[in-house]
Design an enzyme around this catalytic site. Structure first.
Site, mmCIF file in Angstrom:
data_model
loop_
_atom_site.group_PDB
_atom_site.id
_atom_site.type_symbol
_atom_site.label_atom_id
_atom_site.label_comp_id
_atom_site.label_asym_id
_atom_site.label_seq_id
_atom_site.Cartn_x
_atom_site.Cartn_y
_atom_site.Cartn_z
ATOM 1 N N TYR A 70 -15.764 3.647 18.827
ATOM 2 C CA TYR A 70 -16.045 3.247 17.443
ATOM 3 C C TYR A 70 -15.961 1.742 17.289
ATOM 4 O O TYR A 70 -15.519 1.034 18.212
ATOM 5 C CB TYR A 70 -15.074 3.936 16.471
ATOM 6 C CG TYR A 70 -13.659 3.400 16.494
ATOM 7 C CD1 TYR A 70 -12.796 3.654 17.550
ATOM 8 C CD2 TYR A 70 -13.202 2.594 15.441
ATOM 9 C CE1 TYR A 70 -11.517 3.139 17.561
ATOM 10 C CE2 TYR A 70 -11.913 2.084 15.453
ATOM 11 C CZ TYR A 70 -11.084 2.359 16.514
ATOM 12 O OH TYR A 70 -9.813 1.835 16.535
ATOM 13 N N ARG A 94 -19.054 -5.487 22.015
ATOM 14 C CA ARG A 94 -17.835 -4.734 22.342
ATOM 15 C C ARG A 94 -18.126 -3.231 22.349
ATOM 16 O O ARG A 94 -17.589 -2.486 23.189
ATOM 17 C CB ARG A 94 -16.710 -5.073 21.352
ATOM 18 C CG ARG A 94 -15.393 -4.426 21.733
ATOM 19 C CD ARG A 94 -14.232 -4.920 20.891
ATOM 20 N NE ARG A 94 -14.367 -4.550 19.499
ATOM 21 C CZ ARG A 94 -13.531 -4.936 18.540
ATOM 22 N NH1 ARG A 94 -12.481 -5.695 18.835
ATOM 23 N NH2 ARG A 94 -13.704 -4.557 17.300
ATOM 24 N N ARG A 138 -16.435 23.954 25.490
ATOM 25 C CA ARG A 138 -15.124 23.322 25.579
ATOM 26 C C ARG A 138 -14.688 23.235 27.037
ATOM 27 O O ARG A 138 -13.984 24.091 27.569
ATOM 28 C CB ARG A 138 -14.066 24.038 24.748
ATOM 29 C CG ARG A 138 -12.895 23.083 24.491
ATOM 30 C CD ARG A 138 -11.516 23.668 24.513
ATOM 31 N NE ARG A 138 -10.531 22.590 24.644
ATOM 32 C CZ ARG A 138 -10.078 22.148 25.830
ATOM 33 N NH1 ARG A 138 -10.505 22.667 26.965
ATOM 34 N NH2 ARG A 138 -9.204 21.167 25.863
ATOM 35 N N HIS A 171 -13.742 19.984 29.939
ATOM 36 C CA HIS A 171 -13.538 18.541 30.052
ATOM 37 C C HIS A 171 -14.767 17.833 30.633
ATOM 38 O O HIS A 171 -15.101 16.726 30.245
ATOM 39 C CB HIS A 171 -12.332 18.232 30.946
ATOM 40 C CG HIS A 171 -11.018 18.612 30.332
ATOM 41 N ND1 HIS A 171 -10.751 19.867 29.845
ATOM 42 C CD2 HIS A 171 -9.900 17.891 30.123
ATOM 43 C CE1 HIS A 171 -9.527 19.907 29.370
ATOM 44 N NE2 HIS A 171 -8.978 18.706 29.516
ATOM 45 N N LYS A 186 -12.438 0.598 22.803
ATOM 46 C CA LYS A 186 -12.191 1.005 21.417
ATOM 47 C C LYS A 186 -12.606 2.469 21.282
ATOM 48 O O LYS A 186 -13.733 2.781 20.888
ATOM 49 C CB LYS A 186 -12.989 0.091 20.470
ATOM 50 C CG LYS A 186 -12.404 0.018 19.071
ATOM 51 C CD LYS A 186 -12.885 -1.202 18.340
ATOM 52 C CE LYS A 186 -12.545 -1.208 16.875
ATOM 53 N NZ LYS A 186 -11.117 -1.231 16.566
ATOM 54 N N GLU A 214 -0.038 -6.464 21.689
ATOM 55 C CA GLU A 214 -0.827 -6.545 20.454
ATOM 56 C C GLU A 214 -0.151 -5.655 19.430
ATOM 57 O O GLU A 214 0.932 -5.118 19.677
ATOM 58 C CB GLU A 214 -2.285 -6.110 20.705
ATOM 59 C CG GLU A 214 -2.438 -4.683 21.181
ATOM 60 C CD GLU A 214 -3.903 -4.248 21.353
ATOM 61 O OE1 GLU A 214 -4.810 -4.962 20.883
ATOM 62 O OE2 GLU A 214 -4.122 -3.189 21.959
ATOM 63 N N LEU A 273 -6.954 -4.628 23.227
ATOM 64 C CA LEU A 273 -8.340 -4.669 22.753
ATOM 65 C C LEU A 273 -8.782 -6.121 22.625
ATOM 66 O O LEU A 273 -8.038 -6.941 22.065
ATOM 67 C CB LEU A 273 -8.423 -3.995 21.382
ATOM 68 C CG LEU A 273 -9.850 -3.814 20.881
ATOM 69 C CD1 LEU A 273 -10.528 -2.668 21.628
ATOM 70 C CD2 LEU A 273 -9.873 -3.562 19.394
HETATM 71 N N1 PMP Z 1 -5.995 -4.280 18.623
HETATM 72 C C1 PMP Z 1 -6.132 -3.007 18.186
HETATM 73 C C2 PMP Z 1 -5.405 -1.910 18.896
HETATM 74 C C3 PMP Z 1 -6.940 -2.728 17.070
HETATM 75 O O1 PMP Z 1 -7.091 -1.471 16.637
HETATM 76 C C4 PMP Z 1 -7.576 -3.798 16.396
HETATM 77 C C5 PMP Z 1 -8.404 -3.515 15.175
HETATM 78 N N2 PMP Z 1 -9.707 -3.162 15.524
HETATM 79 C C6 PMP Z 1 -7.414 -5.100 16.892
HETATM 80 C C7 PMP Z 1 -6.616 -5.306 18.014
HETATM 81 C C8 PMP Z 1 -8.101 -6.274 16.261
HETATM 82 O O2 PMP Z 1 -9.461 -6.266 16.582
HETATM 83 P P1 PMP Z 1 -10.558 -6.909 15.626
HETATM 84 O O3 PMP Z 1 -10.131 -8.300 15.363
HETATM 85 O O4 PMP Z 1 -11.808 -6.811 16.406
HETATM 86 O O5 PMP Z 1 -10.581 -6.082 14.362
#
Ligand code: PMP
Length: 287
Positions: free
Chosen positions: A32, A51, A99, A101, A146, A178, A202
């Site tokens: 997403y 991304r 269903r 994997h 993501k 993060e 991310l």
């Molecule tokens: N890390 C994680 C785990 C996130 O879910 C997000 C939000 N998307 C971010 C960092 C920040 O990413 P962005 O600046 O692209 O929204």
């Protein structure tokens, strides 16, 4: 009425249906993006689509649309939505199948685009900062993707909800990684520090904007691993994301961060970010 896009059609949100055998539902087998939109103009769309492509590559799912097609679909969702500022959520799953994997033999991906009101931070949060707590990062080793399988992030985020905090800051092997849904920066000895991108975090689009602004403003900054000990003695801690932009954390695990107020480096960055956004919206620079 909210209009969403689902598999080739624009439909009312209430009417949108996916089969229960969709692998998104069964396995969280999908990816997403959330794209912020200001004044009906998507912010950093090219970077979000890049991304998205990396996430799709990471889960071995072919991109169902070209960049031009995505821009067109997202543009239509933005125009139909009631809000000028919005967050466009888009999701692609590996579609319906038995269903099992194993990937289905023929994949019919499910494509869903949903406009949402942009939950921008309150002026209170910007003025006074927010509280955050730390937790051990127990997610998998592909946090650079993501993906919609967000259960670990959901559980980690709920810890901070239960503790009346705005975010859970994740620590792995003694290093700052993060937030559960944000990137994290600190200011130490006047220098802005960002953890390096790796498979453990991310690659935040806002993270890149903040680092670009730091460079163009001549702010002292470094990208390097940040031990938890430095997080604990930082003068400033910030969280950044597409929806929350840049917010100062003024309490961490109940301890005051720095002066207990959003610091001077944060104020400078916040002002730059707002100016940059306005410039982009006026179409004076590439978003
Ligand atoms: N890390 C994680 C785990 C996130 O879910 C997000 C939000 N998307 C971010 C960092 C920040 O990413 P962005 O600046 O692209 O929204």
């Amino acid at each position: 009425m909210t209009t969403v896009y689902l598999n080739g059609e624009f439909v009312a949100l209430e009417e949108a249906r996916v089969p229960v055998m969709d692998r998104g539902f069964l396995f969280g087998d999908g990816v997403y993006e959330v794209i912020p939109v200001y004044g009906r103009q998507p912010f950093r769309l090219r970077q979000h689509l890049a991304r998205l492509q990396s996430s799709l590559d990471g889960i071995r799912l072919a991109n169902p649309h070209s960049a031009v097609e995505w821009e067109n679909l997202i543009g239509q969702i933005i125009e139909r939505a009631e809000w000028r500022d919005q967050g466009v959520y888009l999701q692609i799953t590996r579609g319906p199948g038995p269903r099992d994997h194993a990937f289905p033999k023929t994949v019919q991906p499910t494509v869903f685009i949903l406009p949402m009101p942009l939950g921008s931070p309150s002026s209170e949060a910007i003025e006074n900062g927010v509280s955050a707590m730390t937790a051990t990062d127990n997610r998998w080793l592909r946090c650079d993707l993501k993906v919609t399988s967000l259960l670990p992030n959901v559980l980690l985020r709920q810890l901070s909800i239960d503790a009346d905090c705005a975010e859970t800051v994740l620590i792995r092997d003694g290093q700052l990684i993060e937030g559960s849904a944000s990137s994290v920066f600190i200011v130490l000895d006047g220098i802005l520090l960002a953890p390096p991108e790796s498979n453990l975090m991310l690659p935040g689009i806002t993270y890149d904007v903040v680092l670009e602004l730091a460079a163009s403003e001549g702010m002292r900054h470094e990208i390097r691993p940040i031990p938890e000990t430095e997080l604990r003695r930082a003068e400033e801690v910030w969280i950044t994301s597409s929806t929350r932009e840049v917010i100062a954390v003024t309490r961490l695990d109940g301890q005051v961060v720095g002066s207990g107020r959003p610091g001077p480096v944060f104020r400078q960055m916040y002002a730059c970010y707002q100016t940059f956004k306005r410039t982009v919206m006026r179409g004076n620079t590439a978003p």
